[in-house]
Design a protein around this motif. Structure first.
Motif, PDB file in Angstrom:
ATOM      1  N   MET A   1       0.614  -0.678  -0.160  1.00 42.10           N
ATOM      2  CA  MET A   1      -0.221  -0.094  -0.316  1.00 42.10           C
ATOM      3  C   MET A   1       1.019   1.356   0.195  1.00 42.10           C
ATOM      4  N   ARG A   2       1.827   0.798   0.717  1.00 44.20           N
ATOM      5  CA  ARG A   2       2.699   2.503   0.584  1.00 44.20           C
ATOM      6  C   ARG A   2       3.790   2.595  -0.121  1.00 44.20           C
ATOM      7  N   MET A   3       3.725   1.748  -1.224  1.00 45.94           N
ATOM      8  CA  MET A   3       4.543   1.756  -2.652  1.00 45.94           C
ATOM      9  C   MET A   3       3.695   2.481  -3.433  1.00 45.94           C
ATOM     10  N   SER A   4       2.521   2.588  -3.401  1.00 47.11           N
ATOM     11  CA  SER A   4       1.475   2.238  -4.700  1.00 47.11           C
ATOM     12  C   SER A   4       1.253   3.901  -3.836  1.00 47.11           C
ATOM     13  N   GLN A   5       0.987   4.385  -2.426  1.00 49.03           N
ATOM     14  CA  GLN A   5       0.294   5.235  -2.382  1.00 49.03           C
ATOM     15  C   GLN A   5       1.387   6.816  -3.044  1.00 49.03           C
ATOM     16  N   ARG A   6       2.747   6.165  -2.886  1.00 48.28           N
ATOM     17  CA  ARG A   6       4.416   7.024  -3.239  1.00 48.28           C
ATOM     18  C   ARG A   6       4.661   7.364  -4.482  1.00 48.28           C
ATOM     19  N   ALA A   7       4.043   6.525  -5.367  1.00 49.81           N
ATOM     20  CA  ALA A   7       3.699   6.456  -6.773  1.00 49.81           C
ATOM     21  C   ALA A   7       2.474   7.323  -6.712  1.00 49.81           C
ATOM     22  N   MET A   8       1.072   7.155  -7.178  1.00 51.60           N
ATOM     23  CA  MET A   8       0.666   8.106  -7.104  1.00 51.60           C
ATOM     24  C   MET A   8       0.181   9.410  -6.748  1.00 51.60           C
ATOM     25  N   ALA A   9       1.380   9.713  -5.825  1.00 49.87           N
ATOM     26  CA  ALA A   9       1.659  11.033  -5.623  1.00 49.87           C
ATOM     27  C   ALA A   9       3.203  11.654  -6.384  1.00 49.87           C
ATOM     28  N   GLU A  10       3.332  10.766  -6.183  1.00 52.70           N
ATOM     29  CA  GLU A  10       5.002  10.764  -7.084  1.00 52.70           C
ATOM     30  C   GLU A  10       5.000  10.765  -8.779  1.00 52.70           C
ATOM     31  N   SER A  11       4.107  10.090  -9.186  1.00 51.02           N
ATOM     32  CA  SER A  11       4.173   9.920 -10.991  1.00 51.02           C
ATOM     33  C   SER A  11       2.454  11.094 -11.448  1.00 51.02           C
ATOM     34  N   HIS A  12       1.792  11.493 -10.618  1.00 52.00           N
ATOM     35  CA  HIS A  12       0.327  11.154 -10.873  1.00 52.00           C
ATOM     36  C   HIS A  12       0.271  12.880 -10.130  1.00 52.00           C
ATOM     37  N   ARG A  13       0.709  13.061  -8.760  1.00 50.00           N
ATOM     38  CA  ARG A  13       0.389  14.053  -8.159  1.00 50.00           C
ATOM     39  C   ARG A  13      -1.048  14.611  -7.883  1.00 50.00           C
ATOM     40  N   ALA A  14      -1.434  12.820  -7.212  1.00 46.18           N
ATOM     41  CA  ALA A  14      -2.989  12.381  -6.857  1.00 46.18           C
ATOM     42  C   ALA A  14      -3.105  13.052  -5.520  1.00 46.18           C
ATOM     43  N   HIS A  15      -4.021  13.714  -5.231  1.00 51.71           N
ATOM     44  CA  HIS A  15      -4.999  14.340  -4.629  1.00 51.71           C
ATOM     45  C   HIS A  15      -4.882  13.476  -3.493  1.00 51.71           C
ATOM     46  N   PHE A  16      -5.539  12.243  -3.138  1.00 44.41           N
ATOM     47  CA  PHE A  16      -6.147  10.891  -2.114  1.00 44.41           C
ATOM     48  C   PHE A  16      -5.637   9.846  -3.141  1.00 44.41           C
ATOM     49  N   VAL A  17      -5.747   8.687  -2.117  1.00 43.21           N
ATOM     50  CA  VAL A  17      -5.834   8.101  -2.264  1.00 43.21           C
ATOM     51  C   VAL A  17      -7.578   7.658  -2.016  1.00 43.21           C
ATOM     52  N   SER A  18      -8.594   6.518  -2.719  1.00 43.14           N
ATOM     53  CA  SER A  18      -9.991   6.600  -1.946  1.00 43.14           C
ATOM     54  C   SER A  18      -9.833   4.402  -2.638  1.00 43.14           C
ATOM     55  N   LEU A  19     -10.714   4.128  -1.837  1.00 42.90           N
ATOM     56  CA  LEU A  19     -10.607   2.920  -1.617  1.00 42.90           C
ATOM     57  C   LEU A  19     -12.599   2.206  -1.442  1.00 42.90           C
ATOM     58  N   HIS A  20     -12.926   1.555  -1.277  1.00 41.43           N
ATOM     59  CA  HIS A  20     -14.418   0.426  -0.367  1.00 41.43           C
ATOM     60  C   HIS A  20     -13.675  -0.898  -0.488  1.00 41.43           C
ATOM     61  N   VAL A  21     -14.376  -1.111   1.300  1.00 41.31           N
ATOM     62  CA  VAL A  21     -13.247  -2.222   2.184  1.00 41.31           C
ATOM     63  C   VAL A  21     -15.146  -2.524   2.980  1.00 41.31           C
ATOM     64  N   ARG A  22     -15.624  -4.115   2.817  1.00 42.17           N
ATOM     65  CA  ARG A  22     -16.257  -3.800   3.616  1.00 42.17           C
ATOM     66  C   ARG A  22     -16.649  -3.970   4.697  1.00 42.17           C
ATOM     67  N   MET A  23     -17.963  -3.903   5.323  1.00 38.92           N
ATOM     68  CA  MET A  23     -17.955  -3.361   6.669  1.00 38.92           C
ATOM     69  C   MET A  23     -17.601  -4.178   8.310  1.00 38.92           C
ATOM     70  N   SER A  24     -17.740  -5.216   7.428  1.00 41.29           N
ATOM     71  CA  SER A  24     -17.474  -6.758   8.292  1.00 41.29           C
ATOM     72  C   SER A  24     -15.601  -6.797   8.178  1.00 41.29           C
ATOM     73  N   ASN A  25     -15.286  -5.961   7.967  1.00 42.40           N
ATOM     74  CA  ASN A  25     -13.741  -6.930   7.210  1.00 42.40           C
ATOM     75  C   ASN A  25     -12.516  -5.816   8.430  1.00 42.40           C
ATOM     76  N   VAL A  26     -12.238  -6.801   9.550  1.00 38.80           N
ATOM     77  CA  VAL A  26     -12.379  -6.039  10.681  1.00 38.80           C
ATOM     78  C   VAL A  26     -10.673  -5.926  10.716  1.00 38.80           C
ATOM     79  N   ALA A  27      -9.513  -6.874  10.130  1.00 37.95           N
ATOM     80  CA  ALA A  27      -8.790  -7.030   9.501  1.00 37.95           C
ATOM     81  C   ALA A  27      -7.795  -6.157   8.627  1.00 37.95           C
ATOM     82  N   ALA A  28      -8.728  -5.683   6.643  1.00 37.93           N
ATOM     83  CA  ALA A  28      -8.480  -4.334   6.478  1.00 37.93           C
ATOM     84  C   ALA A  28      -8.514  -3.172   6.846  1.00 37.93           C
ATOM     85  N   LEU A  29     -10.449  -3.347   7.545  1.00 34.38           N
ATOM     86  CA  LEU A  29     -10.222  -1.748   8.456  1.00 34.38           C
ATOM     87  C   LEU A  29      -9.275  -0.993   9.015  1.00 34.38           C
TER      88      LEU A  29
END
Ligand code: ACO
Length: 176
Positions: free
Chosen positions: A112-140
């Motif tokens: 995740m950190r590698m992807s986030q860095r690449a989004m910021a550095e390669s594409h000047r992304a303002h933010f990163v978004s995602l969807h996650v199941r409300m029951s997915n404790v580990a991912a949350l």
């Protein structure tokens, strides 16, 4: 371009990792579309015959291949939002998973950190978004507590089986 055939060789292993770990599955061409359109943003963790794991961008896999193909034990499939409604460039995590045998080793956090860095550095992304199941404790826990994502809203019935999703986002402008 020299790494392109190697990425194709790894696609079945990435897809196997996805099918093993998540009910949200995709055609092979969708993985390929991500890699061809945003080659900097998706990463894999692989185990090689000698053991251990190594994270690598989809654009840089060729250097790791020595005869036998490595097995993918984790991946993050990521993209840029193609038509942001607010006009703000931002990244999106399409899918993330790590094989059970390799969990709690920090692989997902690192991908995740590698992807986030690449989004910021390669594409000047303002933010990163995602969807996650409300029951997915580990991912949350990973998104909210380890990485600092915040819940933007609840999307009712987002998943095919009717479960609600948290729509989450993390600001990336501090990485520009
Ligand atoms: N329970 C509680 N917290 C957890 C758990 C868990 N089972 N797993 C991870 N975390 C949190 C912890 O805070 C952890 O830090 P710590 O180990 O120091 O306590 C932190 O996340 C980082 O953990 P990682 O080791 O980096 O996570 P891992 O590599 O095990 O992968 C993942 C986490 C991806 C959620 C994994 O459990 C998985 O593949 N689950 C099934 C697929 C899935 O749910 N994917 C996400 C769907 S949402 C989407 O794709 C956008």
């Amino acid at each position: 371009l020299s790494s392109y055939p190697s990425y194709i060789d790894l696609l079945p292993s990435i897809q196997t990792c996805n099918i093993t770990n998540l009910p949200e599955n995709y055609f092979l061409k969708y993985y390929l579309y991500h890699a061809l359109t945003w080659p900097q943003l998706s990463f894999v963790a692989v185990v090689r015959p000698r053991g251990g794991y190594k994270s690598s961008s989809t654009a840089g896999i060729a250097g790791n291949v020595s005869g036998e193909y490595p097995k993918v034990v984790g991946y993050v499939l990521a993209k840029m939002e193609e038509e942001p409604t607010d006009g703000m460039q931002h990244g999106h995590i399409t899918s993330l998973s790590v094989m059970r045998t390799h969990r709690r080793l920090g692989i997902a956090e690192r991908l995740m950190r590698m992807s986030q860095r690449a989004m910021a550095e390669s594409h000047r992304a303002h933010f990163v978004s995602l969807h996650v199941r409300m029951s997915n404790v580990a991912a949350l826990r990973l998104y909210r507590d380890t990485l600092g994502f915040e819940v933007e809203k609840v999307e009712a019935g987002y998943y095919a089986d009717g479960e609600d999703a948290y729509a989450m986002r993390l600001n990336l402008q501090n990485m520009w």
